[in-house]
Design a protein around this motif. Structure first.
Motif, short mmCIF file in Angstrom:
data_model
loop_
_atom_site.label_atom_id
_atom_site.label_comp_id
_atom_site.label_asym_id
_atom_site.label_seq_id
_atom_site.Cartn_x
_atom_site.Cartn_y
_atom_site.Cartn_z
N LEU A 245 0.82 -1.21 0.00
CA LEU A 245 0.00 0.00 0.00
C LEU A 245 0.86 1.26 0.00
N TYR B 135 1.17 4.31 -2.75
CA TYR B 135 1.03 5.73 -2.46
C TYR B 135 2.26 6.51 -2.90
N THR C 175 4.22 4.10 10.80
CA THR C 175 3.00 3.53 10.23
C THR C 175 2.62 2.35 11.11
N LEU D 33 1.20 7.71 11.51
CA LEU D 33 0.05 7.29 10.72
C LEU D 33 -0.54 6.00 11.29
N LYS E 67 -2.87 2.73 10.90
CA LYS E 67 -3.43 1.84 9.90
C LYS E 67 -4.91 1.59 10.21
N PRO E 68 -5.75 1.42 9.20
CA PRO E 68 -5.45 1.51 7.76
C PRO E 68 -5.21 2.96 7.35
N ILE E 69 -4.21 3.18 6.52
CA ILE E 69 -3.79 4.53 6.16
C ILE E 69 -4.49 4.98 4.88
N SER E 70 -5.23 6.06 4.96
CA SER E 70 -5.88 6.61 3.77
C SER E 70 -4.87 7.44 2.97
N PHE E 71 -5.12 7.59 1.69
CA PHE E 71 -4.21 8.38 0.88
C PHE E 71 -4.21 9.84 1.33
N ASP E 72 -5.36 10.34 1.74
CA ASP E 72 -5.46 11.73 2.21
C ASP E 72 -4.54 11.95 3.41
N ARG E 73 -4.55 11.01 4.37
CA ARG E 73 -3.70 11.15 5.56
C ARG E 73 -2.23 11.00 5.19
#
Length: 235
Positions: free
Chosen positions: A17, A21, A79, A98, A100-106
């Protein structure tokens, strides 16, 4: 020039993931992925790394233990699936934490923080001035003013999260900077003796295996710095 990143995580899907990103940023490059901290240590020995995406809960060595073992670590973004380590991690001068689950926005917000940390926090001064401890000086930004500080006036500097507190003969000045960046602007007579402290070796009045004295001030020597510092001081 691209920012060189490594990903250290024992979960293959988490690595995948973050790689996905990172691929969306033209100025980032993943140079290695590691399943544990020991692999990460080997990568750091063999090549330059600017940024680590680092999991915390891993076998053999946790991300926090790994980071504490590094004398001059790259920037780090943790992470992790655990909130419990947030306070401790920020004391290690990380860029971001960060969950998990890590959003692209974050993830995007964390990268923005990273790029802000590598912006120059002080104005440039001539190279010869920076490297000459007897006649040199540095300008530091405080309250939108650039203050000139002679190297010979500095006793020591300490890290306070995103700030550096500079202790001089007469006063203290707080400036927004990372201590690892501030260290690079100082001449060789300044020694990093702890994750949070840089001292002017010309001002040392006494030392033991545990601390350094500058006048009546006692400054601790970090465990990971001890061997090198004592070798330097004992000549």
């Amino acid at each position: 020039m691209k920012t060189k990143c490594i990903i250290i995580d024992d979960e293959p899907l988490a690595i995948e993931l973050i790689e996905e990103y990172v691929s969306k940023f033209s100025n980032l490059e993943v140079v290695a992925t590691c399943n544990n901290a020991l692999q990460g240590f080997e990568v750091l020995k063999s090549q330059e790394v600017d940024l680590i995406f680092l999991d915390i809960q891993m076998p053999m060595l946790t991300g926090i233990e790994f980071l504490k073992s590094l004398s001059d670590p790259p920037r780090v973004i943790f992470t992790t699936a655990y909130r419990d380590y947030a306070i401790e991690s920020y004391e290690l001068e990380i860029v971001d934490y960060l969950l998990k689950p890590i959003s692209f926005d974050r993830f995007f917000k964390a990268l923005n923080k990273y790029f802000k940390t590598i912006e120059t926090k002080t104005i440039n001064v001539p190279v010869e001035s920076k490297l000459d401890a007897t006649t040199g000086y540095i300008y530091v930004n405080k309250n939108k003013k650039h203050h000139k500080i002679l190297f010979t006036d500095i006793l020591y500097a300490e890290s306070l999260k995103d700030y550096v507190k500079i202790h001089t003969m007469d006063t203290t000045i707080m400036t927004k900077d990372k201590i690892s960046d501030f260290e690079k602007k100082l001449p060789p007579s300044f020694l990093r003796i702890h994750r949070s402290y840089i001292i002017n070796s010309e001002k040392i009045t006494a030392f033991t295996a545990q601390d350094i004295e500058i006048g009546e001030i006692e400054i601790p020597i970090g465990i990971s710095y001890k061997q090198n510092i004592l070798e330097v001081l004992k000549g």
